[in-house]
Motif scaffolding. Sequence first.
Motif, PDB file in Angstrom:
ATOM      1  N   GLY A  45       0.822  -1.213   0.000  1.00 37.27           N
ATOM      2  CA  GLY A  45       0.000   0.000   0.000  1.00 37.27           C
ATOM      3  C   GLY A  45       0.850   1.254   0.000  1.00 37.27           C
ATOM      4  N   PHE A  46       1.946   1.210   0.752  1.00 41.00           N
ATOM      5  CA  PHE A  46       2.878   2.345   0.789  1.00 41.00           C
ATOM      6  C   PHE A  46       3.457   2.621  -0.597  1.00 41.00           C
ATOM      7  N   ILE A  47       3.842   1.554  -1.312  1.00 46.93           N
ATOM      8  CA  ILE A  47       4.429   1.715  -2.653  1.00 46.93           C
ATOM      9  C   ILE A  47       3.402   2.288  -3.629  1.00 46.93           C
ATOM     10  N   VAL A  48       2.160   1.799  -3.580  1.00 47.67           N
ATOM     11  CA  VAL A  48       1.106   2.300  -4.467  1.00 47.67           C
ATOM     12  C   VAL A  48       0.862   3.786  -4.213  1.00 47.67           C
ATOM     13  N   CYS A  49       0.744   4.158  -2.954  1.00 47.47           N
ATOM     14  CA  CYS A  49       0.524   5.576  -2.608  1.00 47.47           C
ATOM     15  C   CYS A  49       1.705   6.433  -3.073  1.00 47.47           C
ATOM     16  N   THR A  50       2.928   5.889  -2.928  1.00 48.59           N
ATOM     17  CA  THR A  50       4.113   6.627  -3.362  1.00 48.59           C
ATOM     18  C   THR A  50       4.091   6.864  -4.865  1.00 48.59           C
ATOM     19  N   LEU A  51       3.722   5.834  -5.637  1.00 45.66           N
ATOM     20  CA  LEU A  51       3.660   5.966  -7.091  1.00 45.66           C
ATOM     21  C   LEU A  51       2.663   7.042  -7.515  1.00 45.66           C
ATOM     22  N   ILE A  52       1.498   7.037  -6.880  1.00 43.94           N
ATOM     23  CA  ILE A  52       0.467   8.029  -7.226  1.00 43.94           C
ATOM     24  C   ILE A  52       0.934   9.436  -6.842  1.00 43.94           C
ATOM     25  N   ALA A  53       1.528   9.573  -5.639  1.00 41.26           N
ATOM     26  CA  ALA A  53       1.975  10.891  -5.180  1.00 41.26           C
ATOM     27  C   ALA A  53       3.071  11.450  -6.086  1.00 41.26           C
ATOM     28  N   ILE A  54       4.033  10.588  -6.488  1.00 44.22           N
ATOM     29  CA  ILE A  54       5.129  11.036  -7.349  1.00 44.22           C
ATOM     30  C   ILE A  54       4.611  11.420  -8.728  1.00 44.22           C
ATOM     31  N   THR A  55       3.740  10.583  -9.283  1.00 46.52           N
ATOM     32  CA  THR A  55       3.179  10.871 -10.613  1.00 46.52           C
ATOM     33  C   THR A  55       2.443  12.206 -10.618  1.00 46.52           C
ATOM     34  N   ALA A  56       1.631  12.444  -9.594  1.00 48.96           N
ATOM     35  CA  ALA A  56       0.881  13.697  -9.502  1.00 48.96           C
ATOM     36  C   ALA A  56       1.819  14.893  -9.387  1.00 48.96           C
ATOM     37  N   GLU A  57       2.918  14.741  -8.660  1.00 43.90           N
ATOM     38  CA  GLU A  57       3.860  15.861  -8.476  1.00 43.90           C
ATOM     39  C   GLU A  57       4.650  16.150  -9.750  1.00 43.90           C
ATOM     40  N   LEU A  58       5.092  15.089 -10.443  1.00 42.82           N
ATOM     41  CA  LEU A  58       5.959  15.286 -11.598  1.00 42.82           C
ATOM     42  C   LEU A  58       5.208  15.712 -12.855  1.00 42.82           C
ATOM     43  N   LEU A  59       3.914  15.499 -12.906  1.00 40.19           N
ATOM     44  CA  LEU A  59       3.141  15.950 -14.057  1.00 40.19           C
ATOM     45  C   LEU A  59       2.893  17.458 -14.036  1.00 40.19           C
ATOM     46  N   GLN A  60       3.096  18.097 -12.889  1.00 40.77           N
ATOM     47  CA  GLN A  60       2.815  19.530 -12.770  1.00 40.77           C
ATOM     48  C   GLN A  60       3.723  20.393 -13.667  1.00 40.77           C
ATOM     49  N   PRO A  61       5.067  20.196 -13.682  1.00 39.28           N
ATOM     50  CA  PRO A  61       5.897  20.983 -14.606  1.00 39.28           C
ATOM     51  C   PRO A  61       5.544  20.733 -16.077  1.00 39.28           C
ATOM     52  N   TYR A  62       5.125  19.499 -16.380  1.00 38.31           N
ATOM     53  CA  TYR A  62       4.761  19.190 -17.770  1.00 38.31           C
ATOM     54  C   TYR A  62       3.506  19.967 -18.178  1.00 38.31           C
ATOM     55  N   LEU A  63       2.575  20.149 -17.236  1.00 36.10           N
ATOM     56  CA  LEU A  63       1.392  20.956 -17.512  1.00 36.10           C
ATOM     57  C   LEU A  63       1.772  22.405 -17.793  1.00 36.10           C
ATOM     58  N   VAL A  64       2.720  22.940 -17.038  1.00 38.36           N
ATOM     59  CA  VAL A  64       3.181  24.319 -17.259  1.00 38.36           C
ATOM     60  C   VAL A  64       3.818  24.438 -18.639  1.00 38.36           C
ATOM     61  N   LYS A  65       4.593  23.392 -19.022  1.00 36.96           N
ATOM     62  CA  LYS A  65       5.213  23.359 -20.359  1.00 36.96           C
ATOM     63  C   LYS A  65       4.138  23.442 -21.454  1.00 36.96           C
ATOM     64  N   ILE A  66       3.057  22.688 -21.278  1.00 37.23           N
ATOM     65  CA  ILE A  66       1.955  22.711 -22.247  1.00 37.23           C
ATOM     66  C   ILE A  66       1.334  24.099 -22.305  1.00 37.23           C
ATOM     67  N   ALA A  67       1.134  24.712 -21.133  1.00 43.47           N
ATOM     68  CA  ALA A  67       0.529  26.046 -21.092  1.00 43.47           C
ATOM     69  C   ALA A  67       1.409  27.072 -21.796  1.00 43.47           C
ATOM     70  N   ILE A  68       2.722  26.963 -21.630  1.00 37.91           N
ATOM     71  CA  ILE A  68       3.640  27.929 -22.237  1.00 37.91           C
ATOM     72  C   ILE A  68       3.726  27.740 -23.749  1.00 37.91           C
ATOM     73  N   ASP A  69       4.020  26.506 -24.169  1.00 34.94           N
ATOM     74  CA  ASP A  69       4.282  26.271 -25.599  1.00 34.94           C
ATOM     75  C   ASP A  69       3.014  26.246 -26.445  1.00 34.94           C
ATOM     76  N   ASP A  70       1.945  25.640 -25.910  1.00 35.26           N
ATOM     77  CA  ASP A  70       0.739  25.454 -26.712  1.00 35.26           C
ATOM     78  C   ASP A  70      -0.234  26.618 -26.614  1.00 35.26           C
ATOM     79  N   ASN A  71       0.045  27.531 -25.691  1.00 34.35           N
ATOM     80  CA  ASN A  71      -0.898  28.633 -25.521  1.00 34.35           C
ATOM     81  C   ASN A  71      -0.197  29.992 -25.562  1.00 34.35           C
TER      82      ASN A  71
END
Length: 614
Positions: A45-71
Amino acid sequence: MAQAINNWQMDQKADLSAPQVKPKYISTFKALSGYIQEHRLTFAGFIVCTLIAITAELLQPYLVKIAIDDNLMSGRNDYKGLLLVCGIYMALSLLSLIFSYLQNNLLQKAGQSIVASIRKRLFAHIGKLSMSYFDRVPSGSLITHVSSDTEAINQFFNQVVLSLFRDGLTLLFILVLMFQLDPQLTLYCLILVPIIAGIAIAFRSFMRETYQMARTRLSRLVAFVAENLSGMNLIQVFHQQEEQKRQFRERNDSYFRANVREIRTNVVFNRTFEILNNIAIAFVVWLGGRAVLGQELEFGVLYAFITYIRMFFQPINTITQQWNTLQSATVAINRVWSIFAIKPEVDDKAETVPFKREEIKGKIDFNGVTFAYGDGAPVIKGLDLHVSAGELVGIVGTTGAGKSSLISLLCRFYDVSAGSVLIDGHDVREIPQRDLHRIVGLVQQEPYLYSGTVLDNVRLFDPGISREEVIKACEFIGAGEIIGRMKDGYDTRLSERGSGLSAGERQLISFARIIVFKPKILILDEATANLDSHTEQLIQNALNLVAVGRTTLVIAHRLSTIMGADRILVMSKGEIVEQGTHQELLDVAGYYEELYRHSQGEHDAAAKESVQSR
């Protein structure tokens, strides 16, 4: 007096230099693998929660990249698209927060359970070790194992495991995203990885040695403090405060130097990675900036890449900061497991003799017994002794004659070097120790009382012994009136070692224990040595009561205690040199008669001094 101080200090030094078991080095993860397996669902359960938490955190800069380049950079004024990106960004932040909270709680639940199990196992194991082990190892060292070392293991779960899983997976995910953004720029950045690995390997053995040194010196410091606290009366009586302060200062300074070395090593190690982090960021800004100016790279990609490279070194730095904790935990694990590796020198055999306590008569036989402590000279030599059931036997002799050693063999605190000790024809080595210690009751010169009520100290926290039995036992030996005068009677709470009671009151409680536990053999090891004549008479009356129907061995400092014994043994240099009744031994005019005259001289001198003081 000076000799007493010297002997005490020599004992301290001998304890501190006692040989320690040095087992084969064991890694922390290998040692804890069995415990981790028991909590595999929680760790999953700890590993699953860690995977979800890391994925959610690391997708944030990629969203900013999309906002900058695509908009923004493309000239589109898609406010709905930006609002959607902002909403997803906030949702990812909330998701990261929730699952980070869950991962920490799951890890703490598993980690604390494991550490609690290790503490319980360690305490139980120490309780099974033989008396010879406690002769060699200072109590302060064991306190360090139970407290500080297990706390270091606790920090391993709190910090190291969390960092390795969370930050390790973060590194992996960042590399995937960086390759997705720009493979060439990522490969340039990975040039630093071999440098990081080289630094880590170079520091590893040096840091382990540093942490081992700090832990060892802390153990010695705690051992010294524990021994000083237990001998504080001796220190104050002989005004040894300054000398003990000097010795404490030496150990404290030694521990201080080891700590400073540990901190210095840690600082150098961590600052090295900070420099590498800054170099990498500067390199990416320079190389990526040129690519953006040459329109070979989008600005949003450069922003995301700089954010990821900063995030890339952040978990590396966090992992390296936990290096000292990992080393400390590794040292602690090896110290704790070195205790687990020690086998009791006195242990129950695979096949023991089954019998019922009520069938024991109390006949004792020492057949050709020889005994030595460790590799030392024998303290008991070829001794033959036969005690009939129900007999009261007094044992006297000078210091070092082997009296207490004889009793220790009967209680099986140690095993004989040669010969055998029998109870009703059964070798004590074939009797389960739990049964043996219910058969043989021991009252020592300084009875040990626990922090707890009078009731609990009499029945030793055994709920199978009722309150009525305890009260009846105390009244039987004459302690009921004394306990009745206490604040809360049998519910009066005693301080550690019963410091609020007189020596006689503590002895009466120990005699009450004998009544409630009903041993068939009773041993008194100089139980009246430190008592005044009035209290001694109370204890003597209690002895006469509890000895009825029991085989009783009395080691006596004062001959008046055993003058009425069925038989008196006189020991010298590990051998029985005389035996008989009080009058028979006086008629022989040997060792006993000399001891008797000496004791009478002391008694007369004490009486004379008492009269003069009036």
